[in-house]
Design an enzyme around this catalytic site. Structure first.
Site, PDB file in Angstrom:
ATOM      1  N   LEU A  27       0.859  -1.179   0.000  1.00  0.00           N
ATOM      2  CA  LEU A  27       0.000   0.000   0.000  1.00  0.00           C
ATOM      3  C   LEU A  27       0.895   1.228   0.000  1.00  0.00           C
ATOM      4  O   LEU A  27       1.923   1.252   0.684  1.00  0.00           O
ATOM      5  CB  LEU A  27      -0.884   0.027   1.255  1.00  0.00           C
ATOM      6  CG  LEU A  27      -2.134  -0.853   1.277  1.00  0.00           C
ATOM      7  CD1 LEU A  27      -2.752  -0.838   2.670  1.00  0.00           C
ATOM      8  CD2 LEU A  27      -3.152  -0.368   0.254  1.00  0.00           C
ATOM      9  N   ASP A  28       0.507   2.268  -0.746  1.00  0.00           N
ATOM     10  CA  ASP A  28       1.246   3.523  -0.711  1.00  0.00           C
ATOM     11  C   ASP A  28       1.308   4.053   0.718  1.00  0.00           C
ATOM     12  O   ASP A  28       0.394   3.806   1.512  1.00  0.00           O
ATOM     13  CB  ASP A  28       0.563   4.575  -1.593  1.00  0.00           C
ATOM     14  CG  ASP A  28       0.637   4.237  -3.073  1.00  0.00           C
ATOM     15  OD1 ASP A  28       1.518   3.451  -3.456  1.00  0.00           O
ATOM     16  OD2 ASP A  28      -0.184   4.770  -3.843  1.00  0.00           O
ATOM     17  N   PRO A  29       2.359   4.818   1.058  1.00  0.00           N
ATOM     18  CA  PRO A  29       2.409   5.429   2.397  1.00  0.00           C
ATOM     19  C   PRO A  29       1.153   6.221   2.739  1.00  0.00           C
ATOM     20  O   PRO A  29       0.689   6.194   3.882  1.00  0.00           O
ATOM     21  CB  PRO A  29       3.642   6.335   2.308  1.00  0.00           C
ATOM     22  CG  PRO A  29       4.538   5.624   1.337  1.00  0.00           C
ATOM     23  CD  PRO A  29       3.604   5.052   0.296  1.00  0.00           C
ATOM     24  N   ALA A  44      -1.849   5.581   1.870  1.00  0.00           N
ATOM     25  CA  ALA A  44      -3.010   4.703   2.041  1.00  0.00           C
ATOM     26  C   ALA A  44      -3.042   4.047   3.412  1.00  0.00           C
ATOM     27  O   ALA A  44      -2.021   3.832   4.058  1.00  0.00           O
ATOM     28  CB  ALA A  44      -3.011   3.630   0.957  1.00  0.00           C
ATOM     29  N   ARG A  55      -5.001   5.534  -8.046  1.00  0.00           N
ATOM     30  CA  ARG A  55      -4.576   6.901  -8.378  1.00  0.00           C
ATOM     31  C   ARG A  55      -4.753   7.178  -9.868  1.00  0.00           C
ATOM     32  O   ARG A  55      -5.127   8.286 -10.259  1.00  0.00           O
ATOM     33  CB  ARG A  55      -3.114   7.109  -7.974  1.00  0.00           C
ATOM     34  CG  ARG A  55      -2.899   7.270  -6.479  1.00  0.00           C
ATOM     35  CD  ARG A  55      -1.428   7.405  -6.157  1.00  0.00           C
ATOM     36  NE  ARG A  55      -0.696   6.214  -6.558  1.00  0.00           N
ATOM     37  CZ  ARG A  55       0.570   6.213  -6.989  1.00  0.00           C
ATOM     38  NH1 ARG A  55       1.225   7.352  -7.100  1.00  0.00           N
ATOM     39  NH2 ARG A  55       1.175   5.092  -7.305  1.00  0.00           N
TER      40      ARG A  55
END
Length: 317
Positions: free
Chosen positions: A46-48, A50, A180
């Site tokens: 997961l992106d930071p 998220a 995104r």
């Protein structure tokens, strides 16, 4: 001499509720340390920015993490309309601002465009690799790398709410879908631009949302164990889900105890009622003990593909 393994041999899956602002690898290492596990791996970063569900496999469960990487995911996303950034999220630099001017009908028409099977070009700010280096490293150096569109499926794309310039959506999608990118493309279709300001993963495969635990929850239990002079596993291990939940969607083949020895030696065994070339969960005996996954060959034999290590006291003689 072989290097001695550090940590406990503990097997299972933690449904971590990742906090915002941290990398998935940081979260993984914290969980591994809390459980004092000798081996750990996550099932799709997961992106930071998220938050939400990040299944973390411990011990022998890491052998099946790929199947969770391949699983469907569900997200709740909030987009800020009227502003486009170079990363398509709030961590990036603003590259364009525009007025917001669309109707609900136009929004629904735009959303319909993304439902079903489509092709998606991954963002430059992604972990996909080009010549061994993640795309986001090229992006940070201002280098644009050609990317091929990849097939994705959006099973559901539900409108939740529109408050001012913030649009919230619920998205159920296949692996490899970049939320995104959907947000950025949607903003362009609406003529105003958009970027992600909140992203929460609410589901991976069929794992229940209410079984998630945060790092704070785990840390509190570790502290409690220390205060009560308990082994940390006494409080943490009950949180683990069985490792075979990673392949719960596979058909099950239950074999008698007499076949355990041969299966654990990697030998193909006689089985019936299975389709050829379909992965299955292999369980043993009346207790249906999970020992790994296998596949039915066209010669009518079940061939083990990935097996767990069984503790010595449980191994067949």
């Amino acid at each position: 001499m072989a290097r001695r393994s550090k940590g406990r041999q503990i097997d299972g899956i933690v449904l971590l509720d990742k906090d915002t602002g941290m990398s998935s690898n940081y979260a993984l290492q914290r969980v591994k340390r809390f459980f004092n596990a000798n081996k750990a791996g996550h099932t799709g970063a997961l992106d930071p920015l998220a938050t939400g569900m990040l299944p973390i496999c411990l011990g022998e469960a890491t052998k099946f993490s790929q199947h969770l990487l391949d699983a469907d995911k569900r997200y709740l996303v909030t987009a800020k309309l009227g502003v486009r950034t170079d990363t398509s999220d709030s961590d990036g630099e603003v590259v364009q601002t525009r007025d917001i001017n669309f109707t609900q009908a136009q929004l629904e028409t735009a959303l319909e465009h993304f439902r079903g099977d489509t092709m998606q070009v991954p963002s430059m700010f992604s972990a996909l690799k080009h010549q061994g280096q993640p795309l986001y490293k090229y992006a940070r150096e201002g280098i644009e790398v050609p990317r091929e569109a990849r097939p994705i499926t959006v099973f559901e794309l539900n409108f939740i709410k529109l408050e001012g310039d913030e649009l919230t959506l619920d998205i159920h999608c296949s692996k490899g879908t970049y939320i995104r990118t959907i947000t950025d493309d949607l903003g362009e279709m609406l003529g105003c631009g958009a970027h992600v300001i909140m992203l929460r993963r609410t589901q991976v495969a069929d794992y229940p949302y209410d079984k998630m635990v945060s790092l704070a929850d785990l840390e509190a239990l570790v502290t409690q164990a220390q205060q009560q002079e308990l082994a940390v596993g006494e409080l943490l291990d009950p949180l683990l889900l069985p490792m075979d939940t990673a392949v719960a969607n596979f058909p099950e083949i239950n074999l008698p105890e007499s076949m355990l020895y041969y299966v654990m030696q990697g030998q193909a065994v006689q089985a019936s009622g299975l389709k050829i070339d379909v992965l299955v969960r292999i369980t043993i005996g009346e207790q249906r003990k999970f020992v790994g996954i296998g596949i039915m060959n066209d010669d009518g034999l079940l061939a083990p593909k990935r097996l767990i290590v069984i503790p010595a006291e449980e191994s067949p003689e």
